[in-house]
Write a protein that holds these residues in place. Structure first.
Motif, PDB file in Angstrom:
ATOM      1  N   UNK A  15       0.829  -1.200   0.000  1.00  0.00           N
ATOM      2  CA  UNK A  15       0.000   0.000   0.000  1.00  0.00           C
ATOM      3  C   UNK A  15       0.863   1.249   0.000  1.00  0.00           C
ATOM      4  N   UNK A  16       0.419   2.242  -0.726  1.00  0.00           N
ATOM      5  CA  UNK A  16       1.114   3.519  -0.779  1.00  0.00           C
ATOM      6  C   UNK A  16       2.113   3.621  -1.905  1.00  0.00           C
ATOM      7  N   UNK A  17       2.270   2.561  -2.666  1.00  0.00           N
ATOM      8  CA  UNK A  17       3.163   2.623  -3.818  1.00  0.00           C
ATOM      9  C   UNK A  17       2.336   2.500  -5.097  1.00  0.00           C
ATOM     10  N   UNK A  18       2.903   2.959  -6.181  1.00  0.00           N
ATOM     11  CA  UNK A  18       2.190   2.939  -7.457  1.00  0.00           C
ATOM     12  C   UNK A  18       1.756   1.513  -7.804  1.00  0.00           C
ATOM     13  N   UNK A  19       0.518   1.365  -8.233  1.00  0.00           N
ATOM     14  CA  UNK A  19      -0.015   0.062  -8.622  1.00  0.00           C
ATOM     15  C   UNK A  19      -0.637  -0.729  -7.490  1.00  0.00           C
ATOM     16  N   UNK A  20      -0.735  -0.137  -6.313  1.00  0.00           N
ATOM     17  CA  UNK A  20      -1.261  -0.882  -5.170  1.00  0.00           C
ATOM     18  C   UNK A  20      -2.704  -1.330  -5.373  1.00  0.00           C
ATOM     19  N   UNK A  21      -3.531  -0.495  -5.985  1.00  0.00           N
ATOM     20  CA  UNK A  21      -4.934  -0.868  -6.196  1.00  0.00           C
ATOM     21  C   UNK A  21      -5.033  -2.083  -7.121  1.00  0.00           C
ATOM     22  N   UNK A  52      -6.393   7.484   2.416  1.00  0.00           N
ATOM     23  CA  UNK A  52      -7.023   8.164   1.280  1.00  0.00           C
ATOM     24  C   UNK A  52      -7.595   7.148   0.300  1.00  0.00           C
ATOM     25  N   UNK A  53      -8.548   7.577  -0.478  1.00  0.00           N
ATOM     26  CA  UNK A  53      -9.147   6.730  -1.505  1.00  0.00           C
ATOM     27  C   UNK A  53      -8.186   6.616  -2.690  1.00  0.00           C
ATOM     28  N   UNK A  54      -8.243   5.510  -3.429  1.00  0.00           N
ATOM     29  CA  UNK A  54      -7.403   5.374  -4.622  1.00  0.00           C
ATOM     30  C   UNK A  54      -7.879   6.330  -5.714  1.00  0.00           C
ATOM     31  N   UNK A  55      -7.006   6.657  -6.594  1.00  0.00           N
ATOM     32  CA  UNK A  55      -7.343   7.516  -7.721  1.00  0.00           C
ATOM     33  C   UNK A  55      -6.160   8.344  -8.148  1.00  0.00           C
ATOM     34  N   UNK A  56      -6.382   9.244  -9.083  1.00  0.00           N
ATOM     35  CA  UNK A  56      -5.259  10.019  -9.635  1.00  0.00           C
ATOM     36  C   UNK A  56      -4.571  10.918  -8.608  1.00  0.00           C
ATOM     37  N   UNK A  57      -5.236  11.272  -7.532  1.00  0.00           N
ATOM     38  CA  UNK A  57      -4.626  12.118  -6.509  1.00  0.00           C
ATOM     39  C   UNK A  57      -4.070  11.319  -5.339  1.00  0.00           C
ATOM     40  N   UNK A  58      -4.188  10.021  -5.400  1.00  0.00           N
ATOM     41  CA  UNK A  58      -3.654   9.177  -4.317  1.00  0.00           C
ATOM     42  C   UNK A  58      -2.126   9.234  -4.324  1.00  0.00           C
ATOM     43  N   UNK A  59      -1.538   9.019  -3.200  1.00  0.00           N
ATOM     44  CA  UNK A  59      -0.078   8.979  -3.054  1.00  0.00           C
ATOM     45  C   UNK A  59       0.550  10.302  -3.466  1.00  0.00           C
ATOM     46  N   UNK A  60      -0.088  11.382  -3.086  1.00  0.00           N
ATOM     47  CA  UNK A  60       0.461  12.701  -3.406  1.00  0.00           C
ATOM     48  C   UNK A  60       0.352  13.050  -4.875  1.00  0.00           C
ATOM     49  N   UNK A  61      -0.621  12.442  -5.564  1.00  0.00           N
ATOM     50  CA  UNK A  61      -0.818  12.718  -6.989  1.00  0.00           C
ATOM     51  C   UNK A  61       0.078  11.888  -7.887  1.00  0.00           C
TER      52      UNK A  61
END
Length: 65
Positions: A15-21, A52-61
């Motif tokens: 969680x918290x890294x790109x591709x986590x969802x 935070x919810x997943x999406x384009x703004x997740x993980x600081x954008x």
């Protein structure tokens, strides 16, 4: 929920890294019917694990989830 958000399952998803969802969808797809139920579960787990919810703004954008 605890296993996947905070325990050994969380380590598999990273969680918290790109591709986590998408990793969540792959891991939990073995146990949950694909579609809205799986997406909703992964969204809820993402919120629980990262705040935070997943999406384009997740993980600081930086995420593309």
């Amino acid at each position: 929920m605890r296993y996947w958000a905070e325990g050994p399952g969380a380590a598999k998803i990273a969680w918290g890294s790109e591709g986590d969802f998408e990793r969540c969808r792959v891991q939990l797809g073995k146990y949950v019917k694909p579609g809205r139920m799986l997406d909703g579960l992964c969204s809820n787990l993402h919120k629980r694990a990262t705040g935070e919810r997943p999406g384009p703004n997740a993980h600081g954008g930086k995420g593309k989830d």
